[in-house]
Write a protein that holds these residues in place. Structure first.
Motif, PDB file in Angstrom:
ATOM      1  N   UNK A  13       0.745  -1.227  -0.003  1.00 54.87           N
ATOM      2  CA  UNK A  13      -0.043   0.117   0.056  1.00 54.87           C
ATOM      3  C   UNK A  13       0.652   1.166   0.002  1.00 54.87           C
ATOM      4  N   UNK A  14       0.407   2.364  -0.846  1.00 57.16           N
ATOM      5  CA  UNK A  14       1.191   3.446  -0.756  1.00 57.16           C
ATOM      6  C   UNK A  14       0.571   4.211   0.261  1.00 57.16           C
ATOM      7  N   UNK A  15      -0.931   4.590   0.387  1.00 55.83           N
ATOM      8  CA  UNK A  15      -1.537   4.948   1.079  1.00 55.83           C
ATOM      9  C   UNK A  15      -2.497   4.036   2.064  1.00 55.83           C
ATOM     10  N   UNK A  16      -2.737   4.427   3.377  1.00 54.20           N
ATOM     11  CA  UNK A  16      -3.403   3.381   4.215  1.00 54.20           C
ATOM     12  C   UNK A  16      -5.092   3.759   3.951  1.00 54.20           C
ATOM     13  N   UNK A  17      -5.541   3.642   2.768  1.00 55.88           N
ATOM     14  CA  UNK A  17      -7.027   3.725   2.397  1.00 55.88           C
ATOM     15  C   UNK A  17      -7.311   3.833   1.028  1.00 55.88           C
ATOM     16  N   UNK A  18      -8.441   3.911   0.623  1.00 54.58           N
ATOM     17  CA  UNK A  18      -8.905   3.968  -0.802  1.00 54.58           C
ATOM     18  C   UNK A  18      -8.665   5.291  -1.253  1.00 54.58           C
ATOM     19  N   UNK A  19      -7.372   5.570  -1.703  1.00 58.54           N
ATOM     20  CA  UNK A  19      -7.128   6.701  -2.311  1.00 58.54           C
ATOM     21  C   UNK A  19      -6.161   6.865  -3.444  1.00 58.54           C
ATOM     22  N   UNK A  21      -3.521   7.632  -6.575  1.00 58.23           N
ATOM     23  CA  UNK A  21      -2.471   8.591  -6.774  1.00 58.23           C
ATOM     24  C   UNK A  21      -3.223  10.027  -7.515  1.00 58.23           C
ATOM     25  N   UNK A  22      -4.073   9.808  -8.424  1.00 55.76           N
ATOM     26  CA  UNK A  22      -4.632  11.105  -8.906  1.00 55.76           C
ATOM     27  C   UNK A  22      -5.414  11.896  -7.961  1.00 55.76           C
ATOM     28  N   UNK A  23      -6.388  11.244  -7.193  1.00 59.06           N
ATOM     29  CA  UNK A  23      -6.686  12.044  -6.168  1.00 59.06           C
ATOM     30  C   UNK A  23      -5.774  12.728  -5.041  1.00 59.06           C
ATOM     31  N   UNK A  24      -4.955  12.078  -5.016  1.00 61.46           N
ATOM     32  CA  UNK A  24      -3.924  12.641  -3.847  1.00 61.46           C
ATOM     33  C   UNK A  24      -3.235  13.812  -4.451  1.00 61.46           C
ATOM     34  N   UNK A  25      -3.124  13.791  -5.575  1.00 61.01           N
ATOM     35  CA  UNK A  25      -2.322  14.945  -6.176  1.00 61.01           C
ATOM     36  C   UNK A  25      -3.134  16.011  -6.152  1.00 61.01           C
ATOM     37  N   UNK A  26      -4.566  15.804  -6.436  1.00 63.71           N
ATOM     38  CA  UNK A  26      -5.375  16.813  -6.576  1.00 63.71           C
ATOM     39  C   UNK A  26      -5.637  17.705  -5.136  1.00 63.71           C
ATOM     40  N   UNK A  47       2.499   8.227   6.950  1.00 66.10           N
ATOM     41  CA  UNK A  47       2.572   9.510   6.498  1.00 66.10           C
ATOM     42  C   UNK A  47       3.045  10.142   5.209  1.00 66.10           C
ATOM     43  N   UNK A  48       2.736   8.945   4.178  1.00 64.32           N
ATOM     44  CA  UNK A  48       3.077   9.247   2.799  1.00 64.32           C
ATOM     45  C   UNK A  48       2.299  10.749   2.345  1.00 64.32           C
ATOM     46  N   UNK A  49       1.058  10.706   2.660  1.00 59.25           N
ATOM     47  CA  UNK A  49       0.445  11.950   2.111  1.00 59.25           C
ATOM     48  C   UNK A  49       1.071  13.069   2.935  1.00 59.25           C
ATOM     49  N   UNK A 198     -11.355  -1.135  -4.464  1.00 64.98           N
ATOM     50  CA  UNK A 198     -10.658  -2.520  -4.954  1.00 64.98           C
ATOM     51  C   UNK A 198      -9.172  -2.462  -4.859  1.00 64.98           C
ATOM     52  N   UNK A 199      -8.614  -1.496  -5.197  1.00 68.03           N
ATOM     53  CA  UNK A 199      -7.161  -1.257  -5.135  1.00 68.03           C
ATOM     54  C   UNK A 199      -6.617  -1.398  -3.711  1.00 68.03           C
ATOM     55  N   UNK A 200      -7.467  -0.538  -2.750  1.00 69.29           N
ATOM     56  CA  UNK A 200      -7.023  -0.724  -1.327  1.00 69.29           C
ATOM     57  C   UNK A 200      -7.325  -2.034  -0.758  1.00 69.29           C
ATOM     58  N   UNK A 201      -8.563  -2.782  -0.879  1.00 64.99           N
ATOM     59  CA  UNK A 201      -8.883  -3.843  -0.189  1.00 64.99           C
ATOM     60  C   UNK A 201      -7.941  -5.162  -0.600  1.00 64.99           C
ATOM     61  N   UNK A 202      -7.655  -5.030  -1.876  1.00 64.33           N
ATOM     62  CA  UNK A 202      -6.739  -5.887  -2.532  1.00 64.33           C
ATOM     63  C   UNK A 202      -5.295  -5.675  -1.911  1.00 64.33           C
ATOM     64  N   UNK A 203      -4.850  -4.580  -2.099  1.00 68.58           N
ATOM     65  CA  UNK A 203      -3.628  -4.254  -1.705  1.00 68.58           C
ATOM     66  C   UNK A 203      -3.268  -4.500  -0.131  1.00 68.58           C
TER      67      UNK A 203
END
Length: 254
Positions: A13-19, A21-26, A47-49, A198-203
């Protein structure tokens, strides 16, 4: 038994949640636009974000608070790798009643329970009042909060976490109303997509599932398999397409 013998934890996981990359950038762009000098991440995990906000706001410093020592240690290593160790601090402590404000920007993604009395039911209104207390005028708060996409059925509730109730979450409209009542204007309202979930749950389970496939006879395999199976079933048979995550970018009212 060494650490190498243990099932991995959240390494995919990059973020600990269903987030995404595109949304994080915005999100980061909206925070950086107000040139924050101080950033507080409540329930920061690794603390990635937070660190990406600091990269986008080069004059800012940040503090991440969490009670998970393993995640915080991961955050400190990442800060070293990113060259941010002198601008970010990861602290193992409770956020309840924290005096680490006021600050210019707050991140609180999936962690508003950390601002509430643990002996009482989760109260998003109380969490929002705390966030308002902790942010300076002209600042920004990004709140990631669960909400019901629709009222869950009894069967869906039975498939979720133990003791799941209809009043565990609000619908999106009432949640935004609480933010306004707490002294914010909702500058941006967005919700996690099915793909992000789905990315979060699978990751979340990916590394564990791969480990289980390779270590079926390991002393911890049975316990780990049962936990992974419960988590997956809770999603697929319970809260999938019922529980949402709202990302609210909030501006305090002067």
């Amino acid at each position: 038994m060494t650490d190498n013998d243990l099932p991995p934890r959240l390494g995919n996981l990059t973020f600990h949640g269903p987030l995404s990359e595109e949304r994080a950038v915005r999100m980061i762009e909206r925070i950086a636009a107000v040139s924050p000098a101080t950033v507080l991440d409540i329930g920061s995990g690794w603390g990635e974000l937070l660190m990406r906000v600091l990269e986008a706001a080069p004059d800012a410093s940040g503090v991440g608070i969490d009670i998970n020592a393993e995640d915080l240690a991961r955050g400190r290593l990442l800060a070293e790798e990113k060259g941010l160790a002198d601008r970010v601090e990861f602290v193992e402590e409770s956020a309840l009643g924290t005096e680490r404000g006021p600050v210019d920007a707050i991140l609180c993604l999936g962690s508003s329970q950390a601002l509430c009395d643990p002996d009482l039911p989760h109260d998003p209104a109380a969490a929002l009042r705390e966030l308002r207390r902790l942010v300076r005028p002209g600042g920004r708060v990004v709140l990631g909060e669960g909400f019901w996409e629709r009222t869950p059925t009894d069967e869906e509730l039975a498939g979720m976490w133990p003791g799941a109730r209809p009043d565990d979450h609000l619908l999106l409209g009432p949640l935004v109303d609480l933010a306004i009542e707490a002294g914010f204007r909702p500058a941006w309202i967005e919700t996690a997509s099915r793909e992000e979930w789905e990315e979060f749950e699978s990751g979340y389970r990916h590394d564990t599932e791969v480990w289980l496939a390779a270590n079926p006879g390991h002393p911890l395999a049975t316990e780990t398999r049962e936990r992974a199976d419960r988590q997956r079933a809770s999603w697929l048979k319970g809260y999938r397409n019922v529980l949402g995550i709202a990302y609210l970018t909030l501006v305090p009212v002067d």
